[in-house]
Design a protein around this motif. Sequence first.
Motif, PDB file in Angstrom:
ATOM      1  N   PRO A  32       0.826  -1.225   0.000  1.00 25.32           N
ATOM      2  CA  PRO A  32       0.000   0.000   0.000  1.00 25.32           C
ATOM      3  C   PRO A  32       0.859   1.274   0.000  1.00 25.32           C
ATOM      4  CG  PRO A  32      -0.608  -1.508   1.793  1.00 25.32           C
ATOM      5  CD  PRO A  32       0.680  -1.978   1.260  1.00 25.32           C
ATOM      6  N   ARG A  33       0.274   2.373  -0.489  1.00 28.83           N
ATOM      7  CA  ARG A  33       1.002   3.643  -0.553  1.00 28.83           C
ATOM      8  C   ARG A  33       1.174   4.287   0.810  1.00 28.83           C
ATOM      9  NH1 ARG A  33       1.782   6.428  -5.401  1.00 28.83           N
ATOM     10  NH2 ARG A  33       1.688   8.400  -4.253  1.00 28.83           N
ATOM     11  N   ARG A  34       0.269   4.016   1.716  1.00 28.19           N
ATOM     12  CA  ARG A  34       0.346   4.573   3.065  1.00 28.19           C
ATOM     13  C   ARG A  34       1.468   3.875   3.819  1.00 28.19           C
ATOM     14  NH1 ARG A  34      -2.651   3.146   7.761  1.00 28.19           N
ATOM     15  NH2 ARG A  34      -2.964   4.917   9.164  1.00 28.19           N
ATOM     16  N   GLY A  35       2.312   4.642   4.531  1.00 26.29           N
ATOM     17  CA  GLY A  35       3.345   3.952   5.289  1.00 26.29           C
ATOM     18  C   GLY A  35       4.544   4.786   5.663  1.00 26.29           C
ATOM     19  N   LEU A  36       5.614   4.084   6.027  1.00 29.51           N
ATOM     20  CA  LEU A  36       6.781   4.708   6.660  1.00 29.51           C
ATOM     21  C   LEU A  36       8.057   4.033   6.180  1.00 29.51           C
ATOM     22  CD1 LEU A  36       7.059   5.554  10.434  1.00 29.51           C
ATOM     23  CD2 LEU A  36       8.891   4.290   9.339  1.00 29.51           C
ATOM     24  N   LEU A  37       9.079   4.843   5.970  1.00 27.24           N
ATOM     25  CA  LEU A  37      10.426   4.364   5.676  1.00 27.24           C
ATOM     26  C   LEU A  37      11.368   4.836   6.776  1.00 27.24           C
ATOM     27  CD1 LEU A  37      12.420   4.304   2.407  1.00 27.24           C
ATOM     28  CD2 LEU A  37      13.331   5.661   4.301  1.00 27.24           C
ATOM     29  N   LEU A  38      12.166   3.904   7.307  1.00 29.11           N
ATOM     30  CA  LEU A  38      13.183   4.251   8.298  1.00 29.11           C
ATOM     31  C   LEU A  38      14.552   4.065   7.671  1.00 29.11           C
ATOM     32  CD1 LEU A  38      14.113   4.981  11.175  1.00 29.11           C
ATOM     33  CD2 LEU A  38      14.052   2.535  11.707  1.00 29.11           C
ATOM     34  N   ALA A  87      11.224  11.162  -1.685  1.00 27.73           N
ATOM     35  CA  ALA A  87      10.044  11.995  -1.448  1.00 27.73           C
ATOM     36  C   ALA A  87       9.324  12.317  -2.756  1.00 27.73           C
ATOM     37  CB  ALA A  87      10.449  13.277  -0.730  1.00 27.73           C
ATOM     38  N   LYS A  88      10.081  12.455  -3.819  1.00 25.54           N
ATOM     39  CA  LYS A  88       9.459  12.720  -5.119  1.00 25.54           C
ATOM     40  C   LYS A  88       8.669  11.498  -5.587  1.00 25.54           C
ATOM     41  CE  LYS A  88      11.788  15.258  -7.845  1.00 25.54           C
ATOM     42  NZ  LYS A  88      12.797  15.797  -8.790  1.00 25.54           N
ATOM     43  N   ALA A  89       9.223  10.296  -5.337  1.00 22.43           N
ATOM     44  CA  ALA A  89       8.542   9.072  -5.749  1.00 22.43           C
ATOM     45  C   ALA A  89       7.386   8.708  -4.824  1.00 22.43           C
ATOM     46  CB  ALA A  89       9.551   7.917  -5.793  1.00 22.43           C
ATOM     47  N   TRP A  90       7.508   9.068  -3.542  1.00 26.84           N
ATOM     48  CA  TRP A  90       6.518   8.652  -2.531  1.00 26.84           C
ATOM     49  C   TRP A  90       6.141   9.873  -1.715  1.00 26.84           C
ATOM     50  CZ3 TRP A  90       7.727   4.856   2.081  1.00 26.84           C
ATOM     51  CH2 TRP A  90       6.522   4.375   2.612  1.00 26.84           C
ATOM     52  N   ASN A  91       5.337  10.730  -2.289  1.00 26.88           N
ATOM     53  CA  ASN A  91       5.071  12.034  -1.661  1.00 26.88           C
ATOM     54  C   ASN A  91       4.197  11.930  -0.418  1.00 26.88           C
ATOM     55  OD1 ASN A  91       2.827  11.338  -3.246  1.00 26.88           O
ATOM     56  ND2 ASN A  91       2.237  13.461  -3.531  1.00 26.88           N
ATOM     57  N   VAL A  92       3.494  10.812  -0.228  1.00 24.77           N
ATOM     58  CA  VAL A  92       2.657  10.660   0.961  1.00 24.77           C
ATOM     59  C   VAL A  92       3.339   9.834   2.051  1.00 24.77           C
ATOM     60  CG1 VAL A  92       0.532  10.883  -0.369  1.00 24.77           C
ATOM     61  CG2 VAL A  92       1.472   8.594   0.079  1.00 24.77           C
ATOM     62  N   GLY A  93       4.523   9.304   1.767  1.00 31.73           N
ATOM     63  CA  GLY A  93       5.203   8.455   2.733  1.00 31.73           C
ATOM     64  C   GLY A  93       5.866   9.249   3.850  1.00 31.73           C
ATOM     65  N   ILE A  94       5.899   8.665   5.042  1.00 34.45           N
ATOM     66  CA  ILE A  94       6.671   9.220   6.152  1.00 34.45           C
ATOM     67  C   ILE A  94       8.100   8.722   5.989  1.00 34.45           C
ATOM     68  CG2 ILE A  94       6.974   9.252   8.654  1.00 34.45           C
ATOM     69  CD1 ILE A  94       3.932   8.594   8.844  1.00 34.45           C
ATOM     70  N   LEU A  95       9.049   9.637   5.858  1.00 38.15           N
ATOM     71  CA  LEU A  95      10.459   9.293   5.687  1.00 38.15           C
ATOM     72  C   LEU A  95      11.211   9.707   6.944  1.00 38.15           C
ATOM     73  CD1 LEU A  95      11.013  10.606   2.032  1.00 38.15           C
ATOM     74  CD2 LEU A  95      10.120   8.385   2.764  1.00 38.15           C
ATOM     75  N   ALA A  96      11.727   8.738   7.679  1.00 37.51           N
ATOM     76  CA  ALA A  96      12.388   9.010   8.955  1.00 37.51           C
ATOM     77  C   ALA A  96      13.863   8.659   8.871  1.00 37.51           C
ATOM     78  CB  ALA A  96      11.724   8.199  10.075  1.00 37.51           C
ATOM     79  N   LEU A  97      14.697   9.571   9.288  1.00 38.36           N
ATOM     80  CA  LEU A  97      16.152   9.387   9.277  1.00 38.36           C
ATOM     81  C   LEU A  97      16.693   9.502  10.696  1.00 38.36           C
ATOM     82  CD1 LEU A  97      18.970   9.352   7.752  1.00 38.36           C
ATOM     83  CD2 LEU A  97      18.853  11.858   7.935  1.00 38.36           C
ATOM     84  N   TRP A  98      17.472   8.494  11.114  1.00 35.94           N
ATOM     85  CA  TRP A  98      18.226   8.621  12.366  1.00 35.94           C
ATOM     86  C   TRP A  98      19.670   8.977  12.037  1.00 35.94           C
ATOM     87  CZ3 TRP A  98      22.695   6.427  14.231  1.00 35.94           C
ATOM     88  CH2 TRP A  98      23.028   6.782  15.549  1.00 35.94           C
ATOM     89  N   TYR A  99      20.297   9.788  12.919  1.00 34.14           N
ATOM     90  CA  TYR A  99      21.716  10.109  12.748  1.00 34.14           C
ATOM     91  C   TYR A  99      22.350  10.336  14.113  1.00 34.14           C
ATOM     92  CZ  TYR A  99      19.769  14.832  13.210  1.00 34.14           C
ATOM     93  OH  TYR A  99      19.092  15.933  13.657  1.00 34.14           O
ATOM     94  N   PRO A 100      23.637  10.022  14.242  1.00 31.98           N
ATOM     95  CA  PRO A 100      24.335  10.284  15.499  1.00 31.98           C
ATOM     96  C   PRO A 100      24.768  11.742  15.578  1.00 31.98           C
ATOM     97  CG  PRO A 100      25.861   9.322  13.938  1.00 31.98           C
ATOM     98  CD  PRO A 100      24.516   9.394  13.244  1.00 31.98           C
ATOM     99  N   ILE A 101      24.796  12.271  16.771  1.00 32.44           N
ATOM    100  CA  ILE A 101      25.390  13.589  17.001  1.00 32.44           C
ATOM    101  C   ILE A 101      26.765  13.348  17.620  1.00 32.44           C
ATOM    102  CG2 ILE A 101      25.187  15.760  18.266  1.00 32.44           C
ATOM    103  CD1 ILE A 101      22.152  15.448  18.096  1.00 32.44           C
TER     104      ILE A 101
END
Length: 256
Positions: A148-154, A176-190
């Motif tokens: 489904p199109r609804r969802g999340l990427l980590l 984001a251009k390909a999946w404009n409704v998706g939640i895109l989540a990025l983790w990074y270290p400080i």
Amino acid sequence: MLSYQHAYHAGNLADLHKHGLLAAMLDYLTRKDKPLSYIETHAGRGLYDLDSAEARKTGEAAAGVDRLALPEGHALARALAAVRARHGARAYPGSPLIAEELLRAGDSLHLAELHPGEQAALTRAVRRARVYRQDGFELAQSLTPPTPRRGLLLCDPSYEVKADYAAVPRHFTRLAKAWNVGILALWYPILRDARHVEMTGALRRAFPEALLSEVGFPPARPGHAMVGSGMFVVNPPYGLAEAAAEITGLIEVQAG
């Protein structure tokens, strides 16, 4: 490359930040009776033993999940309890198992992991997710928009090389251009040298409505470079800012 293994760091304060926000997002998404897709670009092994030689060597879980009391009913607490009921009291779930616990039978889970040992362990740990031994960004690009199109990427790269920081904004822009409704989540270290700042600056320029959550804490041991954790979320779901404030507040009290 491919040398990073998260077993040394599982259950630390950065994990609690990342996994607390991930669990909150999945909890929100599953309140609607509509299927969703979950994609993870750098999945790791999925399941960790906090009594392992690797975990004991760093002791990072002792300052993290072993000490932090999550609020009763928190989605991460529910996932942790379910995993420990199956695997024992010293088990700690990575994000793939947290996703499996909180998602439903009709939801789709796609996990990428290139490290051969970690990928084999991940395949054994998950029950219904599809595991790929493939570059995570290539997989994500091939799957988006998912069904489904609804969802999340980590996205949780190892950041073994500084080039990872420059690559992430480009990948997120394409996704984001390909999946404009998706939640895109990025983790990074400080890290002490603040090498994340240029990356987050580029991301904020590209996604001005995104949510940025950062929390600082003391280094896990003398000389350790990581002094905080960050999450950048494109298309953040309703209530995520409040969930982020809650988990960062708990971590700050714990680290204080």
